[in-house]
Design a protein around this motif. Structure first.
Motif, mmCIF file in Angstrom:
data_model
loop_
_atom_site.group_PDB
_atom_site.id
_atom_site.type_symbol
_atom_site.label_atom_id
_atom_site.label_comp_id
_atom_site.label_asym_id
_atom_site.label_seq_id
_atom_site.Cartn_x
_atom_site.Cartn_y
_atom_site.Cartn_z
ATOM 1 N N UNK A 18 0.872 -1.337 0.025
ATOM 2 C CA UNK A 18 0.151 -0.076 -0.081
ATOM 3 C C UNK A 18 0.859 1.289 -0.053
ATOM 4 N N UNK A 19 1.900 1.243 0.715
ATOM 5 C CA UNK A 19 2.719 2.403 1.056
ATOM 6 C C UNK A 19 3.531 2.781 -0.252
ATOM 7 N N UNK A 20 3.862 1.686 -1.054
ATOM 8 C CA UNK A 20 4.727 1.614 -2.218
ATOM 9 C C UNK A 20 3.940 2.256 -3.151
ATOM 10 N N UNK A 21 2.549 1.984 -3.188
ATOM 11 C CA UNK A 21 1.547 2.292 -4.286
ATOM 12 C C UNK A 21 1.408 3.897 -4.036
ATOM 13 N N UNK A 22 1.045 4.241 -2.770
ATOM 14 C CA UNK A 22 0.884 5.560 -2.565
ATOM 15 C C UNK A 22 2.109 6.492 -2.909
ATOM 16 N N UNK A 23 3.372 6.026 -2.494
ATOM 17 C CA UNK A 23 4.334 6.628 -2.979
ATOM 18 C C UNK A 23 4.545 6.974 -4.646
ATOM 19 N N UNK A 24 4.267 5.835 -5.257
ATOM 20 C CA UNK A 24 4.159 5.734 -6.761
ATOM 21 C C UNK A 24 3.352 6.975 -7.131
ATOM 22 N N UNK A 25 2.177 7.104 -6.437
ATOM 23 C CA UNK A 25 1.059 8.043 -6.894
ATOM 24 C C UNK A 25 1.581 9.415 -6.321
ATOM 25 N N UNK A 26 1.771 9.565 -5.257
ATOM 26 C CA UNK A 26 2.030 10.763 -4.262
ATOM 27 C C UNK A 26 3.470 11.550 -4.626
ATOM 28 N N UNK A 27 4.415 10.738 -4.855
ATOM 29 C CA UNK A 27 5.805 10.873 -4.751
ATOM 30 C C UNK A 27 6.417 11.203 -3.525
ATOM 31 N N UNK A 28 7.502 11.788 -3.434
ATOM 32 C CA UNK A 28 8.166 12.049 -1.996
ATOM 33 C C UNK A 28 9.159 10.976 -1.622
ATOM 34 N N UNK A 29 9.287 10.928 -0.139
ATOM 35 C CA UNK A 29 10.065 10.220 0.425
ATOM 36 C C UNK A 29 9.458 9.190 1.334
ATOM 37 N N UNK A 30 9.947 7.802 1.158
ATOM 38 C CA UNK A 30 9.117 6.651 1.659
ATOM 39 C C UNK A 30 10.274 5.905 2.342
ATOM 40 N N UNK A 31 9.972 5.954 3.810
ATOM 41 C CA UNK A 31 10.928 4.951 4.765
ATOM 42 C C UNK A 31 9.859 3.974 5.120
ATOM 43 N N UNK A 32 10.423 2.531 5.304
ATOM 44 C CA UNK A 32 9.803 1.371 5.940
ATOM 45 C C UNK A 32 10.694 0.473 6.642
ATOM 46 N N UNK A 33 10.158 0.406 7.951
ATOM 47 C CA UNK A 33 10.991 -0.402 8.794
ATOM 48 C C UNK A 33 10.262 -1.747 9.065
ATOM 49 N N UNK A 34 10.670 -2.930 9.165
ATOM 50 C CA UNK A 34 10.069 -3.986 9.370
ATOM 51 C C UNK A 34 10.198 -4.471 11.023
ATOM 52 N N UNK A 35 9.475 -5.351 11.552
ATOM 53 C CA UNK A 35 9.669 -5.711 12.897
ATOM 54 C C UNK A 35 11.209 -6.149 13.039
ATOM 55 N N UNK A 36 11.776 -6.896 12.308
ATOM 56 C CA UNK A 36 13.178 -7.215 12.180
ATOM 57 C C UNK A 36 13.968 -6.003 12.424
ATOM 58 N N UNK A 37 13.867 -5.119 11.663
ATOM 59 C CA UNK A 37 14.716 -3.809 11.539
ATOM 60 C C UNK A 37 14.369 -3.218 12.907
ATOM 61 N N UNK A 38 13.427 -3.391 13.819
ATOM 62 C CA UNK A 38 13.503 -2.709 14.969
ATOM 63 C C UNK A 38 13.690 -3.577 16.178
ATOM 64 N N UNK A 39 14.548 -4.556 15.863
ATOM 65 C CA UNK A 39 15.111 -5.507 17.006
ATOM 66 C C UNK A 39 14.630 -6.849 17.106
ATOM 67 N N UNK A 40 13.730 -7.362 16.121
ATOM 68 C CA UNK A 40 13.113 -8.654 16.480
ATOM 69 C C UNK A 40 13.394 -9.486 15.362
ATOM 70 N N UNK A 41 14.667 -9.689 14.817
ATOM 71 C CA UNK A 41 14.783 -10.530 13.593
ATOM 72 C C UNK A 41 14.135 -11.899 13.618
ATOM 73 N N UNK A 42 14.119 -12.627 14.608
ATOM 74 C CA UNK A 42 13.667 -14.016 15.089
ATOM 75 C C UNK A 42 12.190 -14.176 15.151
ATOM 76 N N UNK A 43 11.399 -12.934 15.112
ATOM 77 C CA UNK A 43 10.126 -12.948 15.254
ATOM 78 C C UNK A 43 9.325 -13.917 13.963
ATOM 79 N N UNK A 44 8.130 -14.488 14.249
ATOM 80 C CA UNK A 44 7.565 -15.002 13.111
ATOM 81 C C UNK A 44 6.917 -13.905 12.079
#
Length: 146
Positions: A18-44
């Motif tokens: 969804x956010x990649x779609x909105x980025x394509x439509x609206x332009x700008x800067x998109x930053x995405x962080x996953x649960x792994x990026x926030x310190x839980x790489x072993x989370x399911x």
């Protein structure tokens, strides 16, 4: 820093698309962080989006996450997938407390892995609020970043 108010969209596993779609439509800067990026790489749920932020050239800010019970104790269902986000400094603690009167705190306001304090609640009118209090000494990598 001042405060800001903007929509926070919650998805059932497709926040990135969804956010990649909105980025394509609206332009700008998109930053995405996953649960792994926030310190839980072993989370399911490591690949799910914990926080995404799109800032457009026109000054619009749109935020999003995947809701799976790991981020908040609020299951995803149509109608509760939009929240109002308040980001700023310590004055927001009082707003959080006042907004929660007669409502339900779904995530207590407390320090998070990105260094800021954050919490969520549903007010007495059924509106979901997400509050992030910036820690000016912490690196800005989470929902207070930007």
């Amino acid at each position: 820093m001042g405060s800001r108010l903007n929509p926070y969209l919650r998805y059932d596993g497709n926040a990135r698309q969804a956010m990649e779609f909105y980025h394509q439509v609206l332009g700008g800067k998109l930053e995405i962080g996953t649960i792994a990026d926030f310190g839980s790489p072993d989370s399911p749920h490591a690949g799910k989006v914990m926080h995404a932020e799109l800032v457009t050239p026109h000054g619009y800010t749109l935020m999003a996450c995947d809701v799976d019970g790991q981020i908040e104790d609020v299951p995803h269902s149509p109608g509760n997938n939009v929240a109002v986000y308040l980001g700023g400094d310590g004055e927001l603690r009082g707003h959080f407390e006042e907004l929660s009167v007669g409502g339900t705190v779904t995530m207590p306001l407390e320090k998070q892995v990105w260094g800021d304090e954050a919490g969520a609640l549903v007010d007495r009118f059924g509106i979901t609020w997400m509050v992030n209090i910036s820690n000016a000494t912490s690196p800005q990598v989470g929902p207070g970043a930007g």
